[in-house]
Design a protein around this motif. Structure first.
Motif, mmCIF file in Angstrom:
data_model
loop_
_atom_site.group_PDB
_atom_site.id
_atom_site.type_symbol
_atom_site.label_atom_id
_atom_site.label_comp_id
_atom_site.label_asym_id
_atom_site.label_seq_id
_atom_site.Cartn_x
_atom_site.Cartn_y
_atom_site.Cartn_z
ATOM 1 N N UNK A 96 109.228 0.102 15.584
ATOM 2 C CA UNK A 96 110.179 1.151 15.205
ATOM 3 C C UNK A 96 111.253 0.589 14.277
ATOM 4 N N UNK A 97 111.670 -0.643 14.516
ATOM 5 C CA UNK A 97 112.619 -1.286 13.603
ATOM 6 C C UNK A 97 112.047 -1.354 12.187
ATOM 7 N N UNK A 98 110.766 -1.686 12.097
ATOM 8 C CA UNK A 98 110.124 -1.823 10.788
ATOM 9 C C UNK A 98 109.870 -0.462 10.147
ATOM 10 N N UNK A 99 109.458 0.517 10.966
ATOM 11 C CA UNK A 99 109.080 1.833 10.439
ATOM 12 C C UNK A 99 109.891 2.920 11.143
ATOM 13 N N UNK A 100 111.120 3.165 10.692
ATOM 14 C CA UNK A 100 111.941 4.212 11.309
ATOM 15 C C UNK A 100 111.212 5.556 11.276
ATOM 16 N N UNK A 101 111.315 6.283 12.361
ATOM 17 C CA UNK A 101 110.610 7.551 12.465
ATOM 18 C C UNK A 101 109.311 7.440 13.222
ATOM 19 N N UNK A 102 108.869 6.213 13.511
ATOM 20 C CA UNK A 102 107.644 6.038 14.278
ATOM 21 C C UNK A 102 107.826 6.602 15.682
ATOM 22 N N UNK A 103 106.887 7.417 16.118
ATOM 23 C CA UNK A 103 106.927 8.008 17.451
ATOM 24 C C UNK A 103 106.067 7.180 18.394
ATOM 25 N N UNK A 104 106.673 6.661 19.440
ATOM 26 C CA UNK A 104 105.944 5.893 20.449
ATOM 27 C C UNK A 104 105.870 6.752 21.705
ATOM 28 N N UNK A 105 104.698 7.300 21.981
ATOM 29 C CA UNK A 105 104.574 8.225 23.103
ATOM 30 C C UNK A 105 104.415 7.506 24.431
ATOM 31 N N UNK A 106 104.160 6.201 24.407
ATOM 32 C CA UNK A 106 104.060 5.469 25.657
ATOM 33 C C UNK A 106 103.657 4.029 25.451
ATOM 34 N N UNK A 107 103.986 3.201 26.416
ATOM 35 C CA UNK A 107 103.561 1.804 26.449
ATOM 36 C C UNK A 107 103.134 1.497 27.877
ATOM 37 N N UNK A 108 102.245 0.534 28.026
ATOM 38 C CA UNK A 108 101.785 0.192 29.372
ATOM 39 C C UNK A 108 101.210 -1.215 29.378
ATOM 40 N N UNK A 109 101.379 -1.896 30.499
ATOM 41 C CA UNK A 109 100.812 -3.222 30.716
ATOM 42 C C UNK A 109 99.994 -3.162 32.002
ATOM 43 N N UNK A 110 98.710 -2.837 31.910
ATOM 44 C CA UNK A 110 97.903 -2.690 33.128
ATOM 45 C C UNK A 110 97.818 -3.994 33.902
ATOM 46 N N UNK A 111 97.831 -3.926 35.223
ATOM 47 C CA UNK A 111 97.696 -5.148 36.017
ATOM 48 C C UNK A 111 96.302 -5.734 35.881
ATOM 49 N N UNK A 112 96.197 -7.018 36.101
ATOM 50 C CA UNK A 112 94.901 -7.686 36.017
ATOM 51 C C UNK A 112 93.939 -7.078 37.038
ATOM 52 N N UNK A 113 92.739 -6.771 36.584
ATOM 53 C CA UNK A 113 91.728 -6.216 37.471
ATOM 54 C C UNK A 113 91.827 -4.722 37.686
ATOM 55 N N UNK A 114 92.655 -4.027 36.890
ATOM 56 C CA UNK A 114 92.803 -2.581 37.093
ATOM 57 C C UNK A 114 91.474 -1.859 36.947
ATOM 58 N N UNK A 115 90.599 -2.391 36.087
ATOM 59 C CA UNK A 115 89.335 -1.710 35.806
ATOM 60 C C UNK A 115 88.322 -1.852 36.934
ATOM 61 N N UNK A 116 88.639 -2.662 37.937
ATOM 62 C CA UNK A 116 87.689 -2.892 39.029
ATOM 63 C C UNK A 116 87.713 -1.809 40.094
ATOM 64 N N UNK A 117 88.713 -0.933 40.040
ATOM 65 C CA UNK A 117 88.803 0.132 41.040
ATOM 66 C C UNK A 117 88.923 1.480 40.343
ATOM 67 N N UNK A 118 88.357 2.527 40.937
ATOM 68 C CA UNK A 118 88.519 3.864 40.348
ATOM 69 C C UNK A 118 89.979 4.261 40.213
ATOM 70 N N UNK A 119 90.804 3.876 41.196
ATOM 71 C CA UNK A 119 92.214 4.250 41.146
ATOM 72 C C UNK A 119 92.928 3.583 39.973
ATOM 73 N N UNK A 120 92.606 2.310 39.736
ATOM 74 C CA UNK A 120 93.247 1.599 38.634
ATOM 75 C C UNK A 120 92.918 2.221 37.295
#
Length: 336
Positions: A206-230
């Motif tokens: 956003x600093x580089x490109x003013x006006x950029x819309x960031x609708x979300x960020x996320x850092x999934x935990x390790x192994x999230x893909x191993x469970x349906x809930x994750x």
């Protein structure tokens, strides 16, 4: 609202505050840029459900046990789209001979039509994995665009007499596609990296490109893909945010399997499997100097920076594969 020195203002609820969109930077986006105005898109706050049991939407079943991330589903018009482009096959991977600007223009044109897609950036490590696993080959072949992220693939294509314009990395696309997204007011989503890294990457973008819309960020935990809930928690957060461009930095093949699972729910969104690009954009990991990138030595810089993590991958697995690939291509060039 609070703002740090040199950073975009950040609202009290954690959402990035966005300014008005910029003008087209010197016609950077070819025929899709100058004189075109896009309607503003509201930024959406993204948050994973506090209770995984609440992640499943009514009428939507979670991924089955043992297969948290579904396999890629074929798209009916895939064959037609591929026939319209000339691809170069290197190390068993079909590469699109495009420049970075052409990739951005292609994605923007599709977004204007309401169409999404998947960009994969094969390098030596991905090519080696694809050569050993048919399912991974199909995963890569299922992407809309495949561009060479690795100088050995660029050199191999030249030796075969079917050159590609050059190397295009996820670490480059995260900037160029974000620049285009800022101009057209397409919201982006950053998924990957250790906790806090995606947020910092968003601030720097956003600093580089003013006006950029960031609708979300996320850092999934390790192994999230191993469970349906994750998996379901990640799916719910991204679908609720409604981005038009999603950078998924989870490493191959995890990131591309997740992309394949999400595409049907977000058919108008472009997904980019970008590896460490989010960490690079955040400044959490240093990139090699440009001269090393151009000369095919970025792997050496990264090896010296993270020897414990990358020594086996680069020296034991990738380097012998790259040498064999270039040797075979040279023999084909000389004796065919």
């Amino acid at each position: 609202m609070r703002a740090g020195a040199g950073h975009a203002p950040v609202a009290a609820d954690g959402c990035l505050a966005m300014a008005a969109g910029p003008k087209d930077p010197a016609g950077r986006f070819g025929p899709f840029g100058p004189g075109r105005t896009a309607k503003p898109v509201q930024s959406v706050k993204s948050a994973l459900p506090a209770d995984p049991a609440q992640a499943a939407r009514p009428g939507k079943s979670a991924a089955p046990a043992g297969a948290a991330v579904p396999r890629q589903r074929p798209r009916p018009d895939k064959a037609t789209r591929r026939r319209l482009r000339r691809r170069v096959r290197v190390a068993g991977v079909a590469i699109d001979p495009m420049t970075e600007t052409e990739v951005v223009d292609h994605a923007v044109a599709a977004l204007k039509r309401g169409e999404g897609g998947h960009i994969v950036t094969p390098n030596v490590d991905i090519s080696r994995a694809v050569a050993r696993d048919e399912a991974l080959r199909r995963l890569v072949e299922g992407a809309d665009l495949a561009v060479a992220d690795g100088m050995p693939l660029v050199w191999a294509a030249r030796l075969l007499g079917t050159p590609v314009p050059g190397r295009i990395t996820g670490a480059d696309l995260i900037w160029s596609l974000s620049e285009a997204a800022a101009f057209y007011r397409y919201p982006i989503y950053l998924l990957g990296g250790p906790p806090g890294v995606a947020e910092q990457a968003a601030v720097r973008l956003v600093d580089r490109y003013p006006g950029l819309l960031v609708s979300g960020v996320d850092a999934p935990p390790y192994g999230f893909e191993d469970t349906p809930e994750g998996y379901e928690r990640i799916r719910e957060a991204i679908v609720a945010a409604g981005p038009r461009v999603v950078f998924v930095g989870l490493g191959f093949p995890k990131q591309d399997r997740l992309i394949a699972a999400l595409r049907e729910e977000l058919p108008g969104t472009w997904f980019i499997g970008c590896g460490s690009a989010i960490a690079f954009a955040a400044g959490a990991v240093r990139r090699a100097p440009e001269w090393m990138q151009r000369s095919g030595l970025e792997w050496l810089f990264r090896l010296l920076s993270e020897p414990g993590r990358l020594a086996r991958r680069y020296l034991v697995d990738d380097l012998p594969f790259a040498l064999r690939l270039l040797t075979v291509c040279l023999f084909k060039r000389l004796f065919s």
